[in-house]
Design a protein around this motif. Structure first.
Motif, PDB file in Angstrom:
ATOM      1  N   SER A 129       6.990  -1.237  -1.488  1.00 50.82           N
ATOM      2  CA  SER A 129       8.256  -0.849  -2.104  1.00 50.82           C
ATOM      3  C   SER A 129       8.436  -1.648  -3.390  1.00 50.82           C
ATOM      4  CB  SER A 129       9.427  -1.120  -1.158  1.00 50.82           C
ATOM      5  OG  SER A 129       9.274  -0.387   0.034  1.00 50.82           O
ATOM      6  N   GLU A 134      -2.945   5.926  -2.888  1.00 48.42           N
ATOM      7  CA  GLU A 134      -2.299   6.754  -3.903  1.00 48.42           C
ATOM      8  C   GLU A 134      -2.403   6.091  -5.269  1.00 48.42           C
ATOM      9  OE1 GLU A 134      -0.849   5.811  -1.166  1.00 48.42           O
ATOM     10  OE2 GLU A 134      -0.391   7.590   0.024  1.00 48.42           O
ATOM     11  N   LYS A 153       0.634   1.026   9.574  1.00 50.52           N
ATOM     12  CA  LYS A 153       0.396   1.505   8.212  1.00 50.52           C
ATOM     13  C   LYS A 153       1.169   0.626   7.232  1.00 50.52           C
ATOM     14  CE  LYS A 153      -0.588   6.380   9.173  1.00 50.52           C
ATOM     15  NZ  LYS A 153      -0.221   7.774   8.880  1.00 50.52           N
ATOM     16  N   PHE A 154       0.549   0.326   6.088  1.00 51.54           N
ATOM     17  CA  PHE A 154       1.168  -0.535   5.086  1.00 51.54           C
ATOM     18  C   PHE A 154       1.910   0.304   4.043  1.00 51.54           C
ATOM     19  CE2 PHE A 154      -2.077  -3.236   6.882  1.00 51.54           C
ATOM     20  CZ  PHE A 154      -1.481  -4.485   6.905  1.00 51.54           C
ATOM     21  N   TYR A 155       3.084  -0.210   3.621  1.00 54.67           N
ATOM     22  CA  TYR A 155       3.902   0.464   2.617  1.00 54.67           C
ATOM     23  C   TYR A 155       4.323  -0.555   1.556  1.00 54.67           C
ATOM     24  CZ  TYR A 155       4.188   4.291   5.943  1.00 54.67           C
ATOM     25  OH  TYR A 155       3.872   5.320   6.801  1.00 54.67           O
ATOM     26  N   LYS A 170       4.525  -0.335   9.135  1.00 50.03           N
ATOM     27  CA  LYS A 170       5.160   0.517  10.141  1.00 50.03           C
ATOM     28  C   LYS A 170       4.094   1.327  10.848  1.00 50.03           C
ATOM     29  CE  LYS A 170       9.569   1.155   7.691  1.00 50.03           C
ATOM     30  NZ  LYS A 170      10.476   2.150   7.065  1.00 50.03           N
ATOM     31  N   TYR A 222       0.746   5.772  -8.256  1.00 48.32           N
ATOM     32  CA  TYR A 222       2.096   5.880  -7.693  1.00 48.32           C
ATOM     33  C   TYR A 222       2.958   4.680  -8.085  1.00 48.32           C
ATOM     34  CZ  TYR A 222       1.723  10.034  -4.754  1.00 48.32           C
ATOM     35  OH  TYR A 222       1.630  11.318  -4.304  1.00 48.32           O
ATOM     36  N   ILE A 237      -5.195   0.527  -2.030  1.00 51.54           N
ATOM     37  CA  ILE A 237      -4.128   1.514  -2.221  1.00 51.54           C
ATOM     38  C   ILE A 237      -4.743   2.909  -2.321  1.00 51.54           C
ATOM     39  CG2 ILE A 237      -2.265   2.286  -3.730  1.00 51.54           C
ATOM     40  CD1 ILE A 237      -1.862  -0.588  -4.559  1.00 51.54           C
ATOM     41  N   VAL A 249       5.939  -5.665   0.660  1.00 47.46           N
ATOM     42  CA  VAL A 249       4.975  -4.936   1.483  1.00 47.46           C
ATOM     43  C   VAL A 249       5.468  -4.963   2.918  1.00 47.46           C
ATOM     44  CG1 VAL A 249       2.583  -4.781   2.259  1.00 47.46           C
ATOM     45  CG2 VAL A 249       3.083  -5.589  -0.046  1.00 47.46           C
ATOM     46  N   SER A 250       5.500  -3.799   3.556  1.00 48.31           N
ATOM     47  CA  SER A 250       5.925  -3.714   4.951  1.00 48.31           C
ATOM     48  C   SER A 250       4.889  -2.929   5.751  1.00 48.31           C
ATOM     49  CB  SER A 250       7.295  -3.029   5.053  1.00 48.31           C
ATOM     50  OG  SER A 250       7.246  -1.723   4.511  1.00 48.31           O
ATOM     51  N   HIS A 310       7.371   7.501  13.966  1.00 46.95           N
ATOM     52  CA  HIS A 310       7.226   7.443  12.517  1.00 46.95           C
ATOM     53  C   HIS A 310       6.926   8.823  11.930  1.00 46.95           C
ATOM     54  CE1 HIS A 310       6.916   5.292   8.838  1.00 46.95           C
ATOM     55  NE2 HIS A 310       5.636   5.551   8.644  1.00 46.95           N
ATOM     56  N   ASN A 352       9.302  10.853   9.365  1.00 46.66           N
ATOM     57  CA  ASN A 352       8.768  11.264   8.060  1.00 46.66           C
ATOM     58  C   ASN A 352       8.996  12.753   7.798  1.00 46.66           C
ATOM     59  OD1 ASN A 352       7.896   8.742   7.331  1.00 46.66           O
ATOM     60  ND2 ASN A 352       5.779   9.063   7.908  1.00 46.66           N
TER      61      ASN A 352
END
Length: 260
Positions: free
Chosen positions: A46, A18, A42-44, A39, A21, A16, A36-37, A135, A139
């Motif tokens: 939530s 950040e 890149k991993f995000y 896009k 966060y 990670i 985890v998704s 993307h 953003n």
């Protein structure tokens, strides 16, 4: 962090970037779930968090009306105007770049159909380029909406009035559909509603048939002949004002509305 061995071949550890966060129980938050998704490679992460002691502020300032549009993104009754970010040089440059990359991807697919030698790995690389540009543009628009809402809410109005826009109907106009989609009106409404709930601000939603643009803020007369090309509102009573600012004032003073 302990190192562990995983048998699943598709599993990989992601560091990670950040730090701090993701909320923790030490801060008083209750983590309900997470997902985890990925896009554009890149991993995000939530995380759904419950805040037990949400602070509700009592705002004694005057209410405001917000008129959303295509020429300018938002016009506020306090005189503040937020430009259309999609007309900026940065986004126009990215959209031109996106068109070029999409054409390149399309040519690679056409060559593959014709039987020409086109590496599938090259197609995947080109597809990733297109995804990353999509993307990035998305953003930039989302970030602009977040900053706009944060600046509006920071003024601590007692209420905010917006119009219930018929976005689906606006999208049917082939001349305006692309511009309407780029403005992301629905996302604006969803996020400003969440921000108002968080800060104890009443969000008022006026019916979509309310004549905010055609109504004279001075005498209350309705100009039925007002065209979309008329950017200045002129009334018989002598009242002259910017069309969108006049609409924002009417939304602020609307007496028929629903609380979201």
């Amino acid at each position: 962090m302990r190192k562990a061995s995983y048998q699943h071949s598709n599993f990989r550890l992601v560091r990670i970037k950040e730090k701090g966060y993701i909320p923790t129980t030490k801060d008083g938050y209750v983590i309900k779930s997470g997902s985890v998704s990925i896009k554009a490679d890149k991993f995000y992460v939530s995380v759904l968090v419950e805040i037990p002691d949400a602070r509700i502020a009592n705002n004694a300032n005057e209410g405001i009306g917000i008129d959303l549009g295509l020429k300018d993104f938002a016009i506020v009754s306090n005189g503040k105007k937020y430009k259309n970010i999609n007309r900026s040089a940065r986004l126009k440059k990215l959209e031109k770049q996106l068109i070029r990359e999409q054409r390149c991807l399309s040519r690679k697919y056409e060559n593959l159909k014709k039987g020409e030698v086109t590496g599938r790995a090259n197609i995947q690389k080109q597809k990733l380029k297109v995804q990353k540009l999509h993307h990035k543009i998305d953003n930039i628009r989302t970030d602009y909406i977040n900053k706009t809402i944060a600046e509006i809410v920071k003024t601590k109005p007692s209420y905010i009035t917006i119009e219930d826009l018929n976005v689906k109907g606006m999208m049917k106009n082939r001349h305006l559909s692309k511009a309407v989609a780029a403005q992301k009106f629905y996302e604006f409404r969803t996020k400003i509603q969440a921000k108002c709930n968080e800060n104890g601000i009443e969000l008022r939603v006026v019916d979509r048939f309310y004549p905010s643009s055609k109504l004279c803020h001075c005498c209350g007369c309705i100009r039925k002949d007002l065209k979309l090309s008329d950017r200045i509102y002129k009334c018989k009573c002598g009242y002259i004002e910017d069309r969108d600012f006049n609409a924002a004032l009417n939304l602020r003073d609307a007496i028929t509305y629903e609380v979201a």
